[in-house]
Design a protein around this motif. Structure first.
Motif, PDB file in Angstrom:
ATOM      1  N   SER A  39       0.890  -0.959  -0.082  1.00 12.68           N
ATOM      2  CA  SER A  39      -0.049   0.041   0.071  1.00 12.68           C
ATOM      3  C   SER A  39       1.055   1.473   0.010  1.00 12.68           C
ATOM      4  O   SER A  39       2.069   1.204   0.274  1.00 12.68           O
ATOM      5  CB  SER A  39      -0.971   0.107   1.220  1.00 12.68           C
ATOM      6  OG  SER A  39      -1.790  -1.034   1.254  1.00 12.68           O
ATOM      7  N   TYR A  40       0.209   2.397  -0.361  1.00  7.75           N
ATOM      8  CA  TYR A  40       0.869   3.727  -0.381  1.00  7.75           C
ATOM      9  C   TYR A  40       0.333   4.586   0.500  1.00  7.75           C
ATOM     10  O   TYR A  40      -0.876   4.671   0.667  1.00  7.75           O
ATOM     11  CB  TYR A  40       1.032   3.968  -1.914  1.00  7.75           C
ATOM     12  CG  TYR A  40       2.155   3.564  -2.867  1.00  7.75           C
ATOM     13  CD1 TYR A  40       3.338   3.861  -2.735  1.00  7.75           C
ATOM     14  CD2 TYR A  40       1.786   2.461  -3.282  1.00  7.75           C
ATOM     15  CE1 TYR A  40       4.526   3.213  -3.411  1.00  7.75           C
ATOM     16  CE2 TYR A  40       2.625   1.729  -4.383  1.00  7.75           C
ATOM     17  CZ  TYR A  40       3.922   2.003  -3.989  1.00  7.75           C
ATOM     18  OH  TYR A  40       4.721   1.616  -4.829  1.00  7.75           O
ATOM     19  N   LEU A  41       1.089   5.503   1.021  1.00  5.41           N
ATOM     20  CA  LEU A  41       0.366   6.623   1.772  1.00  5.41           C
ATOM     21  C   LEU A  41       0.960   7.981   1.203  1.00  5.41           C
ATOM     22  O   LEU A  41       2.032   8.041   0.908  1.00  5.41           O
ATOM     23  CB  LEU A  41       0.949   6.852   3.339  1.00  5.41           C
ATOM     24  CG  LEU A  41       0.713   8.016   4.002  1.00  5.41           C
ATOM     25  CD1 LEU A  41      -0.434   8.334   4.358  1.00  5.41           C
ATOM     26  CD2 LEU A  41       1.660   8.053   5.329  1.00  5.41           C
ATOM     27  N   ALA A  42       0.051   8.879   0.601  1.00  2.85           N
ATOM     28  CA  ALA A  42       0.467  10.216   0.096  1.00  2.85           C
ATOM     29  C   ALA A  42      -0.023  11.222   1.332  1.00  2.85           C
ATOM     30  O   ALA A  42      -1.154  10.963   1.473  1.00  2.85           O
ATOM     31  CB  ALA A  42      -0.497  10.330  -1.170  1.00  2.85           C
ATOM     32  N   LEU A  43       0.857  11.939   1.739  1.00  2.84           N
ATOM     33  CA  LEU A  43       0.653  12.961   2.757  1.00  2.84           C
ATOM     34  C   LEU A  43       1.289  14.118   2.711  1.00  2.84           C
ATOM     35  O   LEU A  43       2.176  14.318   2.010  1.00  2.84           O
ATOM     36  CB  LEU A  43       1.074  12.122   3.936  1.00  2.84           C
ATOM     37  CG  LEU A  43       0.948  12.975   5.461  1.00  2.84           C
ATOM     38  CD1 LEU A  43       0.826  11.918   6.531  1.00  2.84           C
ATOM     39  CD2 LEU A  43       1.970  14.030   5.756  1.00  2.84           C
ATOM     40  N   THR A  44       0.329  15.441   2.915  1.00  2.46           N
ATOM     41  CA  THR A  44       1.058  16.571   3.230  1.00  2.46           C
ATOM     42  C   THR A  44       0.703  17.340   4.567  1.00  2.46           C
ATOM     43  O   THR A  44      -0.119  16.961   4.940  1.00  2.46           O
ATOM     44  CB  THR A  44       0.273  17.519   2.097  1.00  2.46           C
ATOM     45  OG1 THR A  44      -1.097  17.625   2.260  1.00  2.46           O
ATOM     46  CG2 THR A  44       0.540  17.057   0.716  1.00  2.46           C
ATOM     47  N   HIS A  45       1.578  18.143   4.782  1.00  2.00           N
ATOM     48  CA  HIS A  45       1.519  19.035   5.956  1.00  2.00           C
ATOM     49  C   HIS A  45       2.097  20.451   5.902  1.00  2.00           C
ATOM     50  O   HIS A  45       3.272  20.314   5.260  1.00  2.00           O
ATOM     51  CB  HIS A  45       1.989  18.104   7.031  1.00  2.00           C
ATOM     52  CG  HIS A  45       1.676  18.245   8.519  1.00  2.00           C
ATOM     53  ND1 HIS A  45       1.867  19.740   9.160  1.00  2.00           N
ATOM     54  CD2 HIS A  45       0.971  17.857   9.504  1.00  2.00           C
ATOM     55  CE1 HIS A  45       1.403  19.750  10.425  1.00  2.00           C
ATOM     56  NE2 HIS A  45       0.718  18.718  10.562  1.00  2.00           N
ATOM     57  N   PRO A  46       1.645  21.223   6.315  1.00  2.00           N
ATOM     58  CA  PRO A  46       2.177  22.561   6.399  1.00  2.00           C
ATOM     59  C   PRO A  46       3.159  22.861   7.351  1.00  2.00           C
ATOM     60  O   PRO A  46       3.034  22.151   8.300  1.00  2.00           O
ATOM     61  CB  PRO A  46       1.032  23.660   6.659  1.00  2.00           C
ATOM     62  CG  PRO A  46      -0.256  22.927   7.462  1.00  2.00           C
ATOM     63  CD  PRO A  46       0.082  21.338   6.955  1.00  2.00           C
TER      64      PRO A  46
END
Length: 274
Positions: free
Chosen positions: A186-193
């Protein structure tokens, strides 16, 4: 309140800005209230690159979705999906894999109300109202149980989401709880400021964009990197080492052009579960 605002679904408080509606307004959508619009315009006075931040985040999400589909991922869980806009997750991935399955999750009841209309007739897609801080009800929901086979790889999206989760709810632990339910591959795509490279007054204004509706948590780069602990980061663009990078750079054809001021507010990464 405008006529549009008067038609809000039950559970929506028009007196407080909400993240999904603020994001919708920045991206040029129409599913927002006057208080959301005021919050954005106030924040832009101190953070004029706010639209660029939102578009960088959105662009990353779409590029990552296509990348995963091209890697053969056939099912996707988009947590904190926000309000429907152009090129939603299912539209992106189903151009690559027409029968791909997608479940959208958001805490704002306005998202489900409008997404139900948008998704009417869309194959293999569903939307549910859920709280990122409570992963078990999401995974155990009829929507996920019917569309997502947890014994097979999943593309998990948490883009622009964990900034809404306070420290006491343990964002890092939440990511680990979600990933623990996913199959290998599986893959995780994540963004965070992050406010690491920003002026303190700009970071404060950005953090307070939601006013009485809550706040954005801007976290240090080193903390954001730990959100991918135990996973295998992938290269963000050709010739780069696997890493967390600015949102505009991930998947960029021309990294120099993509490296905008707004992009530098938002860190992004895609990682594989071994």
């Amino acid at each position: 309140m405008t006529g549009q605002d008067a038609a809000l679904p039950p559970g929506v408080d028009p007196t407080r800005p909400a993240a999904a509606r603020v994001y919708d307004y920045i991206l040029g959508g129409t599913q927002n209230t006057e208080v959301d619009r005021q919050a954005v315009e106030h924040t832009k006075k101190g953070v004029p690159e706010l639209p660029d931040i939102a578009w960088s985040n959105r662009g990353f999400h779409q590029r990552a979705a296509r990348w995963m589909a091209e890697k053969g991922i056939r099912q996707f869980l988009d947590v904190g999906s926000g309000l429907p806009t152009q090129n939603n997750t299912h539209e992106v991935v189903q151009r690559v894999i027409p029968d791909a399955h997608v479940v959208y999750v958001d805490i704002d009841p306005m998202v489900k109300a409008h997404a139900d209309d948008l998704l009417r007739g869309a194959a293999n897609t569903a939307v549910l109202t859920g709280d990122v801080r409570e992963p078990d009800p999401i995974f155990d929901s009829p929507e996920v149980q019917s569309l997502i086979d947890l014994d097979q790889p999943v593309g998990l999206f948490m883009t622009g989401l964990l900034m809404l989760v306070d420290d006491e709810s343990d964002p890092r632990g939440l990511v680990q709880r979600y990933v623990s339910r996913l199959a290998s591959g599986s893959y995780l795509a994540l963004t965070h400021p992050t406010g690491d490279k920003q002026a303190p007054e700009a970071a404060e204004r950005m953090s307070g964009v939601l006013g009485r509706g809550g706040h954005f948590n801007l976290r240090p780069t080193e903390y954001i990197r730990t959100l991918f602990d135990g996973l295998e980061l992938v290269s963000p663009y050709e010739g780069a080492e696997p890493a967390v990078t600015f949102a505009g750079l991930w998947g960029a054809v021309d990294p120099e052009v993509a490296d905008s001021d707004g992009s530098r507010w938002m860190l992004a990464g895609v990682a594989r579960k071994p």
